[in-house]
Design a protein around this motif. Sequence first.
Motif, PDB file in Angstrom:
ATOM      1  N   TYR A  20     -19.900 -29.121 -22.900  1.00 27.28           N
ATOM      2  CA  TYR A  20     -18.858 -28.296 -23.525  1.00 27.28           C
ATOM      3  C   TYR A  20     -18.914 -26.889 -22.954  1.00 27.28           C
ATOM      4  CZ  TYR A  20     -22.142 -25.637 -26.457  1.00 27.28           C
ATOM      5  OH  TYR A  20     -23.131 -24.787 -26.896  1.00 27.28           O
ATOM      6  N   LYS A  22     -17.348 -22.899 -24.128  1.00 30.27           N
ATOM      7  CA  LYS A  22     -16.568 -22.062 -25.025  1.00 30.27           C
ATOM      8  C   LYS A  22     -15.495 -21.342 -24.225  1.00 30.27           C
ATOM      9  CE  LYS A  22     -17.049 -18.377 -28.460  1.00 30.27           C
ATOM     10  NZ  LYS A  22     -17.997 -17.482 -29.176  1.00 30.27           N
ATOM     11  N   GLU A  25     -12.914 -17.456 -29.032  1.00 31.95           N
ATOM     12  CA  GLU A  25     -13.497 -17.520 -30.376  1.00 31.95           C
ATOM     13  C   GLU A  25     -13.004 -18.743 -31.140  1.00 31.95           C
ATOM     14  OE1 GLU A  25     -15.893 -15.674 -31.793  1.00 31.95           O
ATOM     15  OE2 GLU A  25     -16.108 -14.843 -29.775  1.00 31.95           O
ATOM     16  N   THR A  28     -12.732 -24.470 -27.693  1.00 29.88           N
ATOM     17  CA  THR A  28     -13.870 -24.957 -26.918  1.00 29.88           C
ATOM     18  C   THR A  28     -13.440 -26.173 -26.110  1.00 29.88           C
ATOM     19  OG1 THR A  28     -15.437 -24.216 -28.614  1.00 29.88           O
ATOM     20  CG2 THR A  28     -16.218 -25.863 -27.051  1.00 29.88           C
TER      21      THR A  28
END
Length: 311
Positions: A20, A22, A25, A28
Amino acid sequence: MEFIDVKNISSSWDIKVINYMKLSERATLIISNDDEKFIIKRKENLEQFNREVKLINHLRNNNFSTQFPLSTKQGGFSVPYKDSNYSIYNYLEGFTFKIEESLNNNITPRLLGETIADLNKIMKSADFLTEYPNKDLYKMVYGFAVNEIRKVDHSNGLYTIYENLEQDVKRIVNMLPSQLIHRDAHIHNIIFNNNRLSGVIDFELVEVNVSIFDLCYCTTSVLSEGFTKEELRGKWFNFVGNLVTAYNQVNPLSSKEKESIWFVMLCIQTIFMGYFSSNESLYKINKAMFLWIYENRNQIEDKVLLDVNLR
């Protein structure tokens, strides 16, 4: 978000995550054991999310490409997790245009203009406007933004401009048609693959507002990315002309709408100035953009009115 959180959330979709990254905020990127990509998004407001799902279904039923949420094993579109709610979207293969490409390649404003025009046409046909916030652009400027600006900026010249513009802005906003708009139609929310639209993303800010807002927002968002470089800034006028021309060919603008574009650009910049009034550096750059747009009215309107009418 930690890997264990990503795995726990994704399990509701039977997605086994092996990696994964990011993105923001709220977003993802995840990669499954089948080497498929998806996007996890945090949803703060489920009522807003339900409206988003309804709108995306409307767009996709009208053959418009968007990122769309996948249904969970239980048949819903979101799951609660640690005091928030999360959804998973399909991943759109492709890229977003960089600022240099937007301003140096005439194909780019054409693709963007056609895409926003198609999007606006389909959103206009939606019959659930009452479910969305209905915003008054005049009040957003003179009821919110200018008041915030006054708290941090005591420039008499700036307020003289706002005083001179106010009656025209009020008159123009009242005469412009309104509809559902994307509200965040910048180049990073429109994804292409080999110059074909992969899809538009991020419908969290949709509202009812003047119809040309998305078109004008795209112009000012491009200006903001190249504003500090004089060479790029000078090429923006042609970008505006090409973008508006392409939009007009797909979703024709009235003469009143064409004549209002400069005013709506200034309104958008003022809203940004109000929003960033507590951040000195961001406020200054948005103020500089506002004044530059204000001072270059003739060049902007020449491109909007002459280019659109001649093609």
